[in-house]
Design an enzyme around this catalytic site. Sequence first.
Site, PDB file in Angstrom:
ATOM      1  N   HIS A  63       0.600  -1.564  -0.165  1.00 32.67           N
ATOM      2  CA  HIS A  63      -0.127  -0.197  -0.034  1.00 32.67           C
ATOM      3  C   HIS A  63       0.906   1.023  -0.079  1.00 32.67           C
ATOM      4  O   HIS A  63       1.874   1.565   1.213  1.00 32.67           O
ATOM      5  CB  HIS A  63      -1.238  -0.491   1.427  1.00 32.67           C
ATOM      6  CG  HIS A  63      -1.843   1.343   1.151  1.00 32.67           C
ATOM      7  ND1 HIS A  63      -3.256   1.033   1.106  1.00 32.67           N
ATOM      8  CD2 HIS A  63      -1.741   2.777   1.852  1.00 32.67           C
ATOM      9  CE1 HIS A  63      -3.007   2.030   0.676  1.00 32.67           C
ATOM     10  NE2 HIS A  63      -2.721   3.248   1.446  1.00 32.67           N
ATOM     11  N   ASP A  66     -15.087   1.669   6.926  1.00 27.43           N
ATOM     12  CA  ASP A  66     -14.112   2.302   6.545  1.00 27.43           C
ATOM     13  C   ASP A  66     -14.409   3.667   5.912  1.00 27.43           C
ATOM     14  O   ASP A  66     -14.957   5.260   5.664  1.00 27.43           O
ATOM     15  CB  ASP A  66     -12.702   2.479   6.032  1.00 27.43           C
ATOM     16  CG  ASP A  66     -11.663   2.847   5.357  1.00 27.43           C
ATOM     17  OD1 ASP A  66     -11.476   3.234   6.424  1.00 27.43           O
ATOM     18  OD2 ASP A  66     -11.438   2.960   4.017  1.00 27.43           O
ATOM     19  N   ARG A  95     -14.557  12.085   7.732  1.00 22.42           N
ATOM     20  CA  ARG A  95     -13.488  12.941   7.583  1.00 22.42           C
ATOM     21  C   ARG A  95     -13.274  13.769   6.197  1.00 22.42           C
ATOM     22  O   ARG A  95     -12.562  14.897   6.793  1.00 22.42           O
ATOM     23  CB  ARG A  95     -12.036  11.462   7.407  1.00 22.42           C
ATOM     24  CG  ARG A  95     -12.396  11.318   9.064  1.00 22.42           C
ATOM     25  CD  ARG A  95     -11.619   9.736   8.595  1.00 22.42           C
ATOM     26  NE  ARG A  95      -9.645  10.094   8.116  1.00 22.42           N
ATOM     27  CZ  ARG A  95      -8.967   9.487   8.099  1.00 22.42           C
ATOM     28  NH1 ARG A  95      -9.368   8.285   7.082  1.00 22.42           N
ATOM     29  NH2 ARG A  95      -8.214   9.512   8.222  1.00 22.42           N
ATOM     30  N   SER A 106      -7.475   3.209   8.821  1.00 19.37           N
ATOM     31  CA  SER A 106      -8.257   3.252   7.644  1.00 19.37           C
ATOM     32  C   SER A 106      -7.370   2.249   6.896  1.00 19.37           C
ATOM     33  O   SER A 106      -8.537   1.832   6.133  1.00 19.37           O
ATOM     34  CB  SER A 106      -8.295   4.714   7.107  1.00 19.37           C
ATOM     35  OG  SER A 106      -8.249   4.635   5.748  1.00 19.37           O
ATOM     36  N   LYS A 143      -8.316  -2.197   6.110  1.00 15.37           N
ATOM     37  CA  LYS A 143      -8.291  -3.070   4.775  1.00 15.37           C
ATOM     38  C   LYS A 143      -7.551  -3.627   4.122  1.00 15.37           C
ATOM     39  O   LYS A 143      -7.677  -4.595   3.424  1.00 15.37           O
ATOM     40  CB  LYS A 143      -8.586  -1.937   3.732  1.00 15.37           C
ATOM     41  CG  LYS A 143      -9.730  -0.911   3.768  1.00 15.37           C
ATOM     42  CD  LYS A 143      -9.562   0.404   2.743  1.00 15.37           C
ATOM     43  CE  LYS A 143      -8.857   1.618   3.250  1.00 15.37           C
ATOM     44  NZ  LYS A 143      -8.821   2.837   2.616  1.00 15.37           N
TER      45      LYS A 143
HETATM   46  N1  URA Z   1      -6.234   6.337   2.586  1.00 18.35           N
HETATM   47  C1  URA Z   1      -6.800   5.695   2.981  1.00 18.35           C
HETATM   48  O1  URA Z   1      -7.662   4.509   2.429  1.00 18.35           O
HETATM   49  N2  URA Z   1      -7.175   6.039   4.026  1.00 18.35           N
HETATM   50  C2  URA Z   1      -6.916   7.318   4.710  1.00 18.35           C
HETATM   51  O2  URA Z   1      -6.827   7.496   5.798  1.00 18.35           O
HETATM   52  C3  URA Z   1      -5.129   8.220   3.695  1.00 18.35           C
HETATM   53  C4  URA Z   1      -5.334   7.379   2.959  1.00 18.35           C
END
Ligand code: URA
Length: 442
Positions: A85, A164, A171, A186, A190
């Site tokens: 990621h 999320d 947010r 977050s 995932k």
């Molecule tokens: N990417 C994400 O998936 N979540 C966040 O909070 C910030 C960047």
Amino acid sequence: MTAVHPAALIERKRDGGALTAEELQAFFQAFMRGDVADYQMSAMLMAVFFRGLSPSELQTMTRCIIDSGERLDFSAGSAPAVDKHSTGGVGDKVSLVLAPLLAEFGLRVPMMSGRGLGHSGGTLDKLEAIPGFRTDIELDEFRATVDELGCAMIGQTGQITPLDGRLYALRDVTGTVESVALISASIVSKKVAEGISGLVLDVKVGRGAFMTDVAAARDLAQTMVELAESLGLHASALLTAMDEPLGCMVGNALEVREAVECLRGGGPPDLREVTLDLCVEAAVVGGVASDANAVRSDLSGLLDSGSALDRFARLIERQGGDPRVADDLDLLPSAPVVREFVAAADGLITSLDARQIGMASVQLGAGRMTVDDEIDPAVGFDVRCRIGESVQRGQPLVGVHAATDVSAAQALDRLDAAIEIGESATAPMPLVLERVRTRSRP
Ligand code: URA
């Protein structure tokens, strides 16, 4: 079940107190049921923004997000399942190379990616620049593709971590995105829900990154690595440079073009280096890298032989795209207007501001400012200079690929602000600044 008094919990977090696991679970579950209102959740998010979360609160919140939806499981199977990621950058097309390369190496990569938002691009938009490529395949199809090809690349589905999605939407409009705790929960939720066993994080640092300074990036990386490990993953992070774009191409079809060149064993050296470093980390967290140098050399061989490119072509075909793109880049969309941005003076490139270049690409139509904006896959930039390089007046520095003469002219103006030429340049930061692992893993 713990009775929820939303205001009392919000006030306690606001005043710096601790919330128990039961209280947090009850609060998030009540939100998912509709018994905690969006304005109360927004207030809680702001309290967390200012007060942070303790490690146990962070772990509980992350578990709540994971438990809000379906959880995949790739633990059965011969090869470890890993993913990477990135916190987002400009010209970052690493995923397009990394997924087929690691699959060819023998790992499984069930990759779920996002779309571009703001100045940074997104893997889904890049993949969708390939004619026919579908990123919205069903989860069963996703699993089958990973089983067959060792990798698959899709977008977030509503079935995985739906909490999320709802928190991020709040947010995004309440000034609570830039919180280490909330970003970590977050992202890591995932990845755990994806059912992988190893996670590599590419935490970008610099002008074009979420985190502009190294200390903040290190804090985010350390928090995410420790959180992921506390939830059963093997995790590692690299802090990588994002002052100037990664590689040359910025824009969706242009970035696919460059990723294919890298998969052919060519392409810009910085893209190849960062991709190989992240792949080696993936092999480490996947538990298959006893000798990092040997792994790197094997991975390089898979790029140079074209076998990783063959894997990418099969993936494209499996997900509905035109695999001939791997041989013929002219099958990708191309922009009708191409203009050159040229150096206004002799000198050294002192700034090639990734954020401004990213914003200029959004203005061209390569990205979106709101989630509903349409993107144009063909437009973007071909940046042919680097920070510290010596240039001469009139030398072409950037190719501007635009839909119209007007948008090309606007982009040329914006490049004027993004690119500075001077007499002396400070050395660019190293491509890979640091590796962050937990204290238990060297
Ligand atoms: N990417 C994400 O998936 N979540 C966040 O909070 C910030 C960047």
